[in-house]
Motif scaffolding. Structure first.
Motif, PDB file in Angstrom:
ATOM      1  N   ALA A  17       0.831  -1.224   0.000  1.00 23.80           N
ATOM      2  CA  ALA A  17       0.000   0.000   0.000  1.00 23.80           C
ATOM      3  C   ALA A  17       0.852   1.256   0.000  1.00 23.80           C
ATOM      4  O   ALA A  17       0.321   2.357  -0.127  1.00 23.80           O
ATOM      5  N   ASN A  18       2.156   1.079   0.158  1.00 21.13           N
ATOM      6  CA  ASN A  18       3.073   2.222   0.273  1.00 21.13           C
ATOM      7  C   ASN A  18       2.582   3.189   1.347  1.00 21.13           C
ATOM      8  O   ASN A  18       2.504   4.391   1.157  1.00 21.13           O
ATOM      9  N   ALA A  19       2.234   2.628   2.502  1.00 22.48           N
ATOM     10  CA  ALA A  19       1.690   3.469   3.575  1.00 22.48           C
ATOM     11  C   ALA A  19       2.098   2.889   4.921  1.00 22.48           C
ATOM     12  O   ALA A  19       2.409   1.692   5.035  1.00 22.48           O
ATOM     13  N   TRP A  20       2.113   3.753   5.891  1.00 18.65           N
ATOM     14  CA  TRP A  20       2.417   3.329   7.253  1.00 18.65           C
ATOM     15  C   TRP A  20       1.121   3.072   7.996  1.00 18.65           C
ATOM     16  O   TRP A  20       0.163   3.837   7.873  1.00 18.65           O
ATOM     17  N   SER A  21       1.148   2.021   8.782  1.00 18.40           N
ATOM     18  CA  SER A  21       0.017   1.730   9.646  1.00 18.40           C
ATOM     19  C   SER A  21       0.458   2.126  11.058  1.00 18.40           C
ATOM     20  O   SER A  21       1.425   1.594  11.590  1.00 18.40           O
ATOM     21  N   VAL A  22      -0.224   3.098  11.618  1.00 17.54           N
ATOM     22  CA  VAL A  22       0.246   3.720  12.875  1.00 17.54           C
ATOM     23  C   VAL A  22      -0.735   3.404  13.994  1.00 17.54           C
ATOM     24  O   VAL A  22      -1.928   3.731  13.899  1.00 17.54           O
ATOM     25  N   THR A  23      -0.236   2.753  15.032  1.00 21.22           N
ATOM     26  CA  THR A  23      -1.110   2.357  16.140  1.00 21.22           C
ATOM     27  C   THR A  23      -0.793   3.191  17.376  1.00 21.22           C
ATOM     28  O   THR A  23       0.369   3.374  17.741  1.00 21.22           O
ATOM     29  N   THR A  24      -1.839   3.708  17.988  1.00 17.78           N
ATOM     30  CA  THR A  24      -1.660   4.624  19.127  1.00 17.78           C
ATOM     31  C   THR A  24      -2.203   4.004  20.415  1.00 17.78           C
ATOM     32  O   THR A  24      -2.922   3.001  20.386  1.00 17.78           O
ATOM     33  N   SER A  25      -1.859   4.651  21.531  1.00 16.40           N
ATOM     34  CA  SER A  25      -2.194   4.095  22.843  1.00 16.40           C
ATOM     35  C   SER A  25      -3.693   4.064  23.115  1.00 16.40           C
ATOM     36  O   SER A  25      -4.123   3.409  24.052  1.00 16.40           O
ATOM     37  N   ASP A  26      -4.484   4.764  22.309  1.00 14.42           N
ATOM     38  CA  ASP A  26      -5.946   4.694  22.504  1.00 14.42           C
ATOM     39  C   ASP A  26      -6.543   3.517  21.737  1.00 14.42           C
ATOM     40  O   ASP A  26      -7.760   3.398  21.603  1.00 14.42           O
TER      41      ASP A  26
END
Ligand code: N01
Length: 562
Positions: free
Chosen positions: A130-139
């Motif tokens: 996907a040429n994209a970052w998957s960003v996971t946050t503390s919520d």
């Protein structure tokens, strides 16, 4: 691309918000990055672990905290209205004022609506298809972003020392880099401060004035120059404002450290003893970091450096009345300036107070912390409160806390296991579309941070804008370019005296951390020129690519001719 986030058409559970750019951190770097990316019309989400903007100035609230670069220079230059309208009260603004300024910037430029506070970025995984970052946050949320910018700060990861018994301490325990938001009053208390870096040197005089007794536990004596802080008069502010075009241009293009000052044209040994002493005296009287730029070879030539170090050691002996205490306070383990030089208000004179004791924990190490005391050299020093001024996991610590995986699942922590590797401090090969602001390999902490932040943010914004004009969607540091840059950073560092100190610049304050000189020492002016040249040559040393669909179309067009 739109200026508001899009939501993919998947089922609700799998739906992911998507942004053009996810920015980690809402200190000065993150805020300015947001401002500039909005100017490109991009959708941006900024995640900030603190309860408000300000980064290091949000956390470092210890008594006496203030900046060590003059505030009229330690401030944004991108908006002339901003620099003309904000009134700095003192030569070196105290922390609450710098935090007010950060808040003013957030409000004035309407930044808050894209900043999510109290949210830590835990993971960022690059999806190659996907040429994209998957960003996971503390919520618990996961979003998709084409680009990630790490604006995580260089000195944001307060380090708890590994001292036995610390967890059993029954008094109040503080870390300078993680200070409570409520006022702390040490009146009538016996206080211990562990560490004698910049944070301790700023806080010790203030704590000593409150505490019934202060015990300072010193492992390594440090060089410090008087700040000569004072209120700024309206006339002084106006004079600087009138000269802002020249001051800012000099700081960006000519200065080594991003600070407006005279450029030295002589080495320390080019002057005779009297002339040299008189120059040091005049810089000592002026105060501040520019003490080190009186000569052009203090960072290069040990004999030259010794003259400045001896001068400061003599000053310490003049100020501190007890000769044994003075001797202990005289640094001997590193050339002056090879650890970040400190600036202070009455630090050495504080040791003349009857309620202050200096304990040499180099020769009598701390054995353990007891419920109400610190035991060192077989002696118990009773304390009601303990202040850890023990510093940070600098430059890489905040990045290392995020689980970042790039191409082929390689993590940044794996790649940097033997020390950080970047091209220009801006990107690391194998981690496409991941930018670092003031990262290792850039002048960063050796400079006026705001000058370096503005330069990086401007460069990143121009690179993304350049790519968009050409329908390019991916940028990645080239491994060869990175290897050459790492070698260059190392070579320049080793042509100076800096590696002679066990400093946090070298990672030496963290047990087990690889000892590599992390910032680029070539100077902000020279570094800016290198970055500009790279951009002018079509981002030499970076590989850029188009979207897969566009690539496929291009390939089929080519194959129709074959
Ligand atoms: O941290 P430091 P800091 N037992 O790492 C000692 C910026 N800053 O928070 O030198 C006992 O410099 C350690 O001893 P040693 C500025 O860039 C800016 O003071 O390792 N002692 C040292 O004395 C600065 O450089 C401002 O032997 C232990 C101290 O703790 C940077 O932040 C203000 C120990 C740590 O000093 C970091 O400064 C404040 C242990 N286990 C900070 N572990 C401005 O003015 C560490 N120490 C803008």
């Amino acid at each position: 691309m739109s200026a508001s986030p899009s939501v993919s058409g998947k089922s609700d559970a799998a739906a992911a918000e998507s942004y053009d750019v996810a920015v980690v951190g809402a200190g000065f770097a993150g805020m300015y990055m947001l401002y500039k990316l909005r100017g490109l019309g991009l959708s941006v989400r900024v995640y900030e672990q603190g309860g408000d903007v300000g980064g290091t100035w949000y956390w470092n609230r210890y008594p006496g905290a203030r900046c060590d670069v003059e505030s009229m220079q330690y401030s944004f230059s991108f908006s002339d209205e901003l620099q003309q309208e904000w009134d700095w009260s003192e030569r070196y603004a105290p922390q609450p004022e710098i935090l007010r300024y950060a808040n003013h910037v957030a409000d004035r430029f309407d930044l808050r609506r894209d900043i999510q506070l109290d949210t830590t970025v835990e993971r960022a995984i690059f999806d190659e298809s996907a040429n994209a970052w998957s960003v996971t946050t503390s919520d618990g949320n996961t979003v998709s972003a084409n680009y990630v910018v790490l604006a995580t700060g260089c000195l944001s990861n307060a380090r708890m020392p590994d001292i036995e018994g610390l967890q059993d301490f029954k008094g109040k325990l503080y870390h300078t880099g993680h200070w409570p938001h409520e006022p702390v009053d040490f009146s009538g208390q016996r206080v211990g401060v562990i560490g004698t870096g910049s944070s301790a040197i700023q806080s010790v005089p203030v704590i000593a004035a409150q505490a019934s007794h202060l015990t300072v536990f010193q492992r390594t004596a440090n060089f410090s120059i008087p700040a000569r802080n004072a209120a700024l008069t309206p006339e002084e502010r106006e004079a600087i404002r009138a000269k802002y075009p020249e001051i800012r241009r000099f700081a960006r293009e000519q200065a080594r450290n991003g600070i407006y000052t005279e450029l030295p044209d002589r080495g320390a040994l080019d002057d005779g003893d009297n002339e040299r002493r008189s120059k040091y005296e005049s810089r000592w009287a002026r105060g501040g970091l520019t003490f080190m730029s009186v000569y052009n070879n203090l960072a290069l030539d040990k004999a030259a450096n010794d003259t400045a170090a001896d001068f400061v050691r003599d000053k310490i002996a003049e100020i501190v009345r007890d000769p044994d205490t003075a001797k202990l306070l005289q640094p001997t383990t590193h050339p002056i300036g090879t650890k970040r030089i400190c600036i202070d208000t009455d630090y050495f004179a504080t040791f003349n107070r009857p309620n202050v004791t200096l304990v040499d924990i180099k020769s009598h190490p701390i054995e353990r912390v007891l419920p109400h005391a610190v035991r060192a050299g077989g002696r118990d020093y009773e304390v009601d409160a303990l202040v850890l001024a023990t510093g940070f996991d600098a430059m890489t610590g905040s990045v290392a806390r995020i689980d970042i995986a790039g191409r082929n699942g390689q993590t940044l922590n794996q790649k940097w296991a033997e020390g950080p590797k970047t091209y220009l401090g801006l990107m690391s090969a194998g981690f496409p579309n991941l930018f670092i602001i003031t990262g290792p390999g850039s002048p960063s902490v050796l400079s006026n941070m705001i000058v370096s932040i503005e330069q990086h943010v401007d460069w990143i914004t121009e690179a993304i804008g350049w790519m968009r004009e050409r329908d390019l969607v991916a940028i990645e540091a080239d491994k060869d370019a990175e290897d050459k840059w790492v070698a260059h950073v190392n070579e320049v560092a080793h042509s100076t005296l800096y590696p002679q100190a066990n400093s946090w610049y070298m990672g030496a304050n963290i047990p087990g951390k690889p000892q590599i000189f992390m910032p680029y020492i070539g100077g902000v002016g020279a570094y800016r020129q290198i970055c500009n040249d790279v951009a002018a040559k079509g981002y030499e040393g970076f590989a850029m690519s188009a979207a897969p669909a566009r690539r496929a179309a291009a390939l089929s067009w080519v194959s129709s001719f074959s």
